[in-house]
Scaffold this motif. Structure first.
Motif, PDB file in Angstrom:
ATOM      1  N   UNK A   7       0.805  -1.133   0.075  1.00  0.00           N
ATOM      2  CA  UNK A   7      -0.042  -0.018  -0.075  1.00  0.00           C
ATOM      3  C   UNK A   7       0.897   1.211   0.100  1.00  0.00           C
ATOM      4  N   UNK A   8       0.251   2.415  -0.445  1.00  0.00           N
ATOM      5  CA  UNK A   8       0.786   3.740  -0.239  1.00  0.00           C
ATOM      6  C   UNK A   8      -0.304   4.465   0.253  1.00  0.00           C
ATOM      7  N   UNK A   9      -0.373   5.271   1.263  1.00  0.00           N
ATOM      8  CA  UNK A   9      -1.538   6.146   1.765  1.00  0.00           C
ATOM      9  C   UNK A   9      -1.544   7.435   1.026  1.00  0.00           C
ATOM     10  N   UNK A  29      -6.275  -2.005 -11.594  1.00  0.00           N
ATOM     11  CA  UNK A  29      -6.501  -3.339 -11.741  1.00  0.00           C
ATOM     12  C   UNK A  29      -7.928  -3.676 -10.902  1.00  0.00           C
ATOM     13  N   UNK A  30      -8.084  -3.034  -9.886  1.00  0.00           N
ATOM     14  CA  UNK A  30      -9.294  -3.296  -8.963  1.00  0.00           C
ATOM     15  C   UNK A  30      -9.804  -2.202  -8.672  1.00  0.00           C
ATOM     16  N   UNK A  41      -6.597  -0.618  -6.577  1.00  0.00           N
ATOM     17  CA  UNK A  41      -5.255  -1.181  -7.037  1.00  0.00           C
ATOM     18  C   UNK A  41      -4.808  -0.684  -8.151  1.00  0.00           C
ATOM     19  N   UNK A  42      -3.305  -0.739  -8.456  1.00  0.00           N
ATOM     20  CA  UNK A  42      -2.843  -0.600  -9.689  1.00  0.00           C
ATOM     21  C   UNK A  42      -1.722  -1.454  -9.788  1.00  0.00           C
ATOM     22  N   UNK A  47       3.701  -6.507 -15.682  1.00  0.00           N
ATOM     23  CA  UNK A  47       3.272  -7.719 -14.713  1.00  0.00           C
ATOM     24  C   UNK A  47       2.021  -7.755 -14.209  1.00  0.00           C
ATOM     25  N   UNK A  48       0.911  -7.836 -15.216  1.00  0.00           N
ATOM     26  CA  UNK A  48      -0.758  -7.433 -14.518  1.00  0.00           C
ATOM     27  C   UNK A  48      -1.103  -8.540 -13.636  1.00  0.00           C
ATOM     28  N   UNK A  49      -0.520  -9.481 -13.384  1.00  0.00           N
ATOM     29  CA  UNK A  49      -0.918 -10.530 -12.687  1.00  0.00           C
ATOM     30  C   UNK A  49       0.154 -10.553 -11.517  1.00  0.00           C
ATOM     31  N   UNK A  50       1.123  -9.379 -11.306  1.00  0.00           N
ATOM     32  CA  UNK A  50       1.882  -9.362 -10.135  1.00  0.00           C
ATOM     33  C   UNK A  50       1.563  -8.643  -9.073  1.00  0.00           C
ATOM     34  N   UNK A  51       2.448  -8.127  -8.137  1.00  0.00           N
ATOM     35  CA  UNK A  51       1.868  -7.360  -7.011  1.00  0.00           C
ATOM     36  C   UNK A  51       1.256  -6.280  -7.333  1.00  0.00           C
ATOM     37  N   UNK A  52       0.144  -5.966  -6.664  1.00  0.00           N
ATOM     38  CA  UNK A  52      -0.702  -4.868  -6.695  1.00  0.00           C
ATOM     39  C   UNK A  52      -0.319  -4.026  -5.605  1.00  0.00           C
ATOM     40  N   UNK A  53      -0.722  -2.720  -5.969  1.00  0.00           N
ATOM     41  CA  UNK A  53      -0.375  -1.508  -5.263  1.00  0.00           C
ATOM     42  C   UNK A  53      -1.724  -1.134  -4.951  1.00  0.00           C
TER      43      UNK A  53
END
Length: 128
Positions: A7-9, A29-30, A41-42, A47-53
């Motif tokens: 996350x980023x706040x 993404x979401x 999320x982005x 890596x569209x299936x990678x780590x979400x931010x």
């Protein structure tokens, strides 16, 4: 075990979404309503299936104090990997991104730090 989400706040989710997609090049993404805010999320287009931010609202007083303390001391909240710090610095500066640290070569890594317009400093790093 693996890292799936971080996350980023942010002080404004819509402004953050514009910055992280239009300026940085991430892809949404979401986007799920959760009452007053959103589960937003982005991801990297590489890596569209990678780590979400998660662009998480900084509505909690501790989150705001944490962000202000880090930014006030010039400490990045997180780091993103890039292939070429100098080129990414030039690309982002051309889009109007404000850098608080110009590219610095530190031997095995080169870094630069920018303001994400949402209350965070973000470091980009090129590992050589």
């Amino acid at each position: 075990m693996r890292i799936n989400l971080t996350s980023v706040y942010v002080d404004d989710q819509e402004k953050a979404l514009r910055f992280y997609t239009d300026m940085l090049g991430f892809v949404k993404k979401t986007d799920v309503p959760t009452g007053e805010h959103r589960w937003l999320t982005v991801v990297s287009p590489e890596a569209p299936d990678g780590v979400e931010l998660l662009l998480e609202p900084d509505a909690h007083p501790a989150a705001k104090a944490f962000k202000e303390a880090l930014a006030g001391d010039g400490i990045p909240l997180t780091q993103f990997a890039v292939d070429d710090v100098a080129a990414e610095h030039d690309r982002l500066r051309g889009l109007g991104v404000l850098f608080t640290q110009e590219p610095v070569d530190m031997g095995p890594v080169a870094t630069a730090v920018f303001d994400d317009t949402c209350g965070n400093l973000i470091q980009i790093a090129q590992y050589k």
